[in-house]
Motif scaffolding. Structure first.
Motif, PDB file in Angstrom:
ATOM      1  N   ASP A  79       0.796  -1.222   0.000  1.00  0.00           N
ATOM      2  CA  ASP A  79       0.000   0.000   0.000  1.00  0.00           C
ATOM      3  C   ASP A  79       0.834   1.280   0.000  1.00  0.00           C
ATOM      4  OD1 ASP A  79       1.026  -0.217   2.520  1.00  0.00           O
ATOM      5  OD2 ASP A  79      -0.861   0.175   3.565  1.00  0.00           O
ATOM      6  N   SER A  80       2.112   1.198  -0.389  1.00  0.00           N
ATOM      7  CA  SER A  80       2.919   2.420  -0.460  1.00  0.00           C
ATOM      8  C   SER A  80       2.431   3.288  -1.620  1.00  0.00           C
ATOM      9  CB  SER A  80       4.401   2.082  -0.663  1.00  0.00           C
ATOM     10  OG  SER A  80       4.623   1.597  -1.974  1.00  0.00           O
ATOM     11  N   VAL A  81       2.747   4.561  -1.557  1.00  0.00           N
ATOM     12  CA  VAL A  81       2.342   5.475  -2.628  1.00  0.00           C
ATOM     13  C   VAL A  81       2.927   5.014  -3.954  1.00  0.00           C
ATOM     14  CG1 VAL A  81       2.518   7.831  -3.497  1.00  0.00           C
ATOM     15  CG2 VAL A  81       2.055   7.438  -1.074  1.00  0.00           C
ATOM     16  N   THR A  82       4.176   4.562  -3.930  1.00  0.00           N
ATOM     17  CA  THR A  82       4.835   4.094  -5.158  1.00  0.00           C
ATOM     18  C   THR A  82       4.097   2.902  -5.755  1.00  0.00           C
ATOM     19  OG1 THR A  82       6.989   4.830  -4.344  1.00  0.00           O
ATOM     20  CG2 THR A  82       6.989   3.223  -6.142  1.00  0.00           C
ATOM     21  N   ASP A  83       3.699   1.957  -4.891  1.00  0.00           N
ATOM     22  CA  ASP A  83       2.969   0.781  -5.371  1.00  0.00           C
ATOM     23  C   ASP A  83       1.608   1.172  -5.945  1.00  0.00           C
ATOM     24  OD1 ASP A  83       4.825  -1.260  -4.810  1.00  0.00           O
ATOM     25  OD2 ASP A  83       4.270  -1.234  -2.696  1.00  0.00           O
ATOM     26  N   ARG A  84       0.930   2.074  -5.268  1.00  0.00           N
ATOM     27  CA  ARG A  84      -0.381   2.515  -5.743  1.00  0.00           C
ATOM     28  C   ARG A  84      -0.265   3.181  -7.114  1.00  0.00           C
ATOM     29  NH1 ARG A  84      -4.561   3.156  -1.829  1.00  0.00           N
ATOM     30  NH2 ARG A  84      -3.919   2.532   0.265  1.00  0.00           N
ATOM     31  N   ILE A  85       0.725   4.043  -7.273  1.00  0.00           N
ATOM     32  CA  ILE A  85       0.911   4.745  -8.548  1.00  0.00           C
ATOM     33  C   ILE A  85       1.226   3.745  -9.653  1.00  0.00           C
ATOM     34  CG2 ILE A  85       2.416   6.336  -9.808  1.00  0.00           C
ATOM     35  CD1 ILE A  85       2.661   7.946  -7.207  1.00  0.00           C
ATOM     36  N   ALA A  86       2.112   2.788  -9.365  1.00  0.00           N
ATOM     37  CA  ALA A  86       2.463   1.778 -10.364  1.00  0.00           C
ATOM     38  C   ALA A  86       1.239   0.966 -10.766  1.00  0.00           C
ATOM     39  CB  ALA A  86       3.551   0.859  -9.815  1.00  0.00           C
ATOM     40  N   GLY A  87       0.413   0.610  -9.768  1.00  0.00           N
ATOM     41  CA  GLY A  87      -0.792  -0.157 -10.061  1.00  0.00           C
ATOM     42  C   GLY A  87      -1.770   0.593 -10.935  1.00  0.00           C
ATOM     43  N   LEU A  88      -1.924   1.879 -10.691  1.00  0.00           N
ATOM     44  CA  LEU A  88      -2.854   2.684 -11.479  1.00  0.00           C
ATOM     45  C   LEU A  88      -2.294   3.038 -12.856  1.00  0.00           C
ATOM     46  CD1 LEU A  88      -4.192   5.036  -8.664  1.00  0.00           C
ATOM     47  CD2 LEU A  88      -5.417   3.168  -9.790  1.00  0.00           C
ATOM     48  N   GLU A  89      -0.955   3.066 -12.969  1.00  0.00           N
ATOM     49  CA  GLU A  89      -0.352   3.354 -14.271  1.00  0.00           C
ATOM     50  C   GLU A  89      -0.473   2.167 -15.217  1.00  0.00           C
ATOM     51  OE1 GLU A  89       3.661   4.501 -13.485  1.00  0.00           O
ATOM     52  OE2 GLU A  89       3.171   6.651 -13.348  1.00  0.00           O
ATOM     53  N   HIS A  90      -0.378   0.968 -14.665  1.00  0.00           N
ATOM     54  CA  HIS A  90      -0.388  -0.227 -15.512  1.00  0.00           C
ATOM     55  C   HIS A  90      -1.689  -1.016 -15.424  1.00  0.00           C
ATOM     56  CE1 HIS A  90       3.797   0.394 -16.503  1.00  0.00           C
ATOM     57  NE2 HIS A  90       4.049   0.585 -15.219  1.00  0.00           N
ATOM     58  N   GLY A  91      -2.546  -0.656 -14.491  1.00  0.00           N
ATOM     59  CA  GLY A  91      -3.859  -1.275 -14.376  1.00  0.00           C
ATOM     60  C   GLY A  91      -4.934  -0.206 -14.415  1.00  0.00           C
ATOM     61  N   ASP A  92      -6.149  -0.592 -14.081  1.00  0.00           N
ATOM     62  CA  ASP A  92      -7.265   0.351 -14.111  1.00  0.00           C
ATOM     63  C   ASP A  92      -7.807   0.665 -12.724  1.00  0.00           C
ATOM     64  OD1 ASP A  92      -7.903   0.530 -17.185  1.00  0.00           O
ATOM     65  OD2 ASP A  92      -7.564  -1.590 -16.739  1.00  0.00           O
ATOM     66  N   ASP A  93      -7.471  -0.173 -11.732  1.00  0.00           N
ATOM     67  CA  ASP A  93      -7.888   0.085 -10.356  1.00  0.00           C
ATOM     68  C   ASP A  93      -6.970  -0.702  -9.429  1.00  0.00           C
ATOM     69  OD1 ASP A  93      -9.267   1.108  -8.221  1.00  0.00           O
ATOM     70  OD2 ASP A  93     -11.238   0.414  -8.878  1.00  0.00           O
ATOM     71  N   TYR A  94      -6.940  -0.313  -8.154  1.00  0.00           N
ATOM     72  CA  TYR A  94      -5.975  -0.856  -7.202  1.00  0.00           C
ATOM     73  C   TYR A  94      -6.649  -0.913  -5.835  1.00  0.00           C
ATOM     74  CZ  TYR A  94      -1.157  -1.403  -5.358  1.00  0.00           C
ATOM     75  OH  TYR A  94       0.006  -1.863  -4.792  1.00  0.00           O
ATOM     76  N   VAL A  95      -6.825  -2.118  -5.292  1.00  0.00           N
ATOM     77  CA  VAL A  95      -7.503  -2.292  -4.012  1.00  0.00           C
ATOM     78  C   VAL A  95      -6.535  -2.920  -3.012  1.00  0.00           C
ATOM     79  CG1 VAL A  95      -9.394  -3.428  -2.802  1.00  0.00           C
ATOM     80  CG2 VAL A  95      -9.757  -2.523  -5.101  1.00  0.00           C
ATOM     81  N   VAL A  96      -6.390  -2.287  -1.857  1.00  0.00           N
ATOM     82  CA  VAL A  96      -5.442  -2.745  -0.847  1.00  0.00           C
ATOM     83  C   VAL A  96      -6.128  -3.684   0.143  1.00  0.00           C
ATOM     84  CG1 VAL A  96      -3.898  -2.019   1.017  1.00  0.00           C
ATOM     85  CG2 VAL A  96      -4.087  -0.631  -1.066  1.00  0.00           C
ATOM     86  N   LYS A  97      -5.476  -4.796   0.446  1.00  0.00           N
ATOM     87  CA  LYS A  97      -5.969  -5.749   1.438  1.00  0.00           C
ATOM     88  C   LYS A  97      -5.715  -5.212   2.849  1.00  0.00           C
ATOM     89  CE  LYS A  97      -4.686  -9.694  -1.505  1.00  0.00           C
ATOM     90  NZ  LYS A  97      -3.840 -10.899  -1.593  1.00  0.00           N
ATOM     91  N   PRO A  98      -6.586  -5.488   3.819  1.00  0.00           N
ATOM     92  CA  PRO A  98      -7.910  -6.125   3.663  1.00  0.00           C
ATOM     93  C   PRO A  98      -8.901  -5.148   3.031  1.00  0.00           C
ATOM     94  CG  PRO A  98      -7.606  -5.414   5.915  1.00  0.00           C
ATOM     95  CD  PRO A  98      -6.304  -5.140   5.222  1.00  0.00           C
ATOM     96  N   PHE A  99      -9.912  -5.678   2.367  1.00  0.00           N
ATOM     97  CA  PHE A  99     -10.857  -4.833   1.664  1.00  0.00           C
ATOM     98  C   PHE A  99     -12.282  -5.332   1.884  1.00  0.00           C
ATOM     99  CE2 PHE A  99      -9.152  -8.093  -1.134  1.00  0.00           C
ATOM    100  CZ  PHE A  99     -10.295  -8.741  -1.558  1.00  0.00           C
ATOM    101  N   SER A 100     -13.231  -4.478   1.585  1.00  0.00           N
ATOM    102  CA  SER A 100     -14.645  -4.831   1.676  1.00  0.00           C
ATOM    103  C   SER A 100     -15.066  -5.532   0.385  1.00  0.00           C
ATOM    104  CB  SER A 100     -15.481  -3.569   1.893  1.00  0.00           C
ATOM    105  OG  SER A 100     -16.818  -3.778   1.516  1.00  0.00           O
ATOM    106  N   LEU A 101     -15.706  -6.691   0.514  1.00  0.00           N
ATOM    107  CA  LEU A 101     -16.189  -7.390  -0.681  1.00  0.00           C
ATOM    108  C   LEU A 101     -17.226  -6.552  -1.423  1.00  0.00           C
ATOM    109  CD1 LEU A 101     -16.457 -11.036   0.681  1.00  0.00           C
ATOM    110  CD2 LEU A 101     -14.865 -10.205  -1.066  1.00  0.00           C
TER     111      LEU A 101
END
Length: 216
Positions: A79-101
């Motif tokens: 859930d680091s800022v770097t990981d979030r940015i990378a996920g959104l740059e190469h994907g379309d959405d990014y959900v951090v565990k634990p999460f609501s179903l």
């Protein structure tokens, strides 16, 4: 709407697939990247959900190299800022565990609808209205009580109204895997839809082809 979920944690994979199926999605499950890659080459999906850290590597690297022709949502404990940015740059959405179903379902539905922008969220066929965002259908203003499979089949028919929809297209889209050709599950769903839609009839059988819906 059909979704691929790739997750190596068996319990989490079961929870996510069960929740998505309960919300009306057809879901294929893959425990690793090789099986996910095979599924993406064989089937057509409206959204792909990837756990980032899998036995064969980082799913983000896989998506970056192959870029599947489908919206991608990453699930991760990173859930680091770097990981979030990378996920959104190469994907379309990014959900951090634990999460609501419930939140995951809403995000997956949004990505699935994005994958078919040429279809409006509310579809009409005569006096039949299908609201894909609210997962509701009405005929002549009366709300219909439909199962998840009935809604999925009805949505596909209305999306292609006036055009024959092959049985195989209906089964592979509304169910999690190819239905046995000898199975009558689709016929049962069609029968229930006809009963719930009441007269005059809208769904027509095209023998040897499939089904077609037209305004009554």
């Amino acid at each position: 709407m059909r979704v691929l979920v790739t997750e190596d944690d068996e319990n989490l994979l079961l929870a996510v697939t069960t929740a998505l199926r309960g919300a009306g999605f057809a879901v294929d499950a893959a425990p690793d990247l090789p099986q996910a890659d095979e599924a993406l080459h064989v089937n057509t999906y409206d959204c792909a959900v990837f756990d980032r850290m899998l036995p064969a590597g980082d799913a983000l690297d896989y998506v970056r190299r192959h870029r599947p022709p489908v919206p991608v949502l990453f699930l991760t404990a990173r859930d680091s800022v770097t990981d979030r940015i990378a996920g959104l740059e190469h994907g379309d959405d990014y959900v951090v565990k634990p999460f609501s179903l419930e939140e995951l379902i809403a995000r997956v539905r949004r990505l699935c609808l994005r994958a078919v922008p040429h279809h409006p969220p509310v579809l009409h066929c005569g006096d039949l209205e299908v609201d894909t965002a609210r997962h509701q259908a009405r005929r002549a203003g009366v709300l219909l009580t439909l199962t998840a499979k009935e809604f999925a089949v009805l949505t596909l028919l209305v999306t292609h109204q006036g055009t024959p929809v092959p049985r195989t297209t209906l089964t592979t889209t509304a169910w999690d895997a190819q239905v046995d050709p000898g199975s009558n599950v689709l016929d049962v769903v069609i029968k229930q839809l006809r009963r719930k839609l009441h007269d005059p009839p809208m769904i027509h059988t095209l023998r040897g082809v499939g089904y077609q819906i037209t305004p009554a």
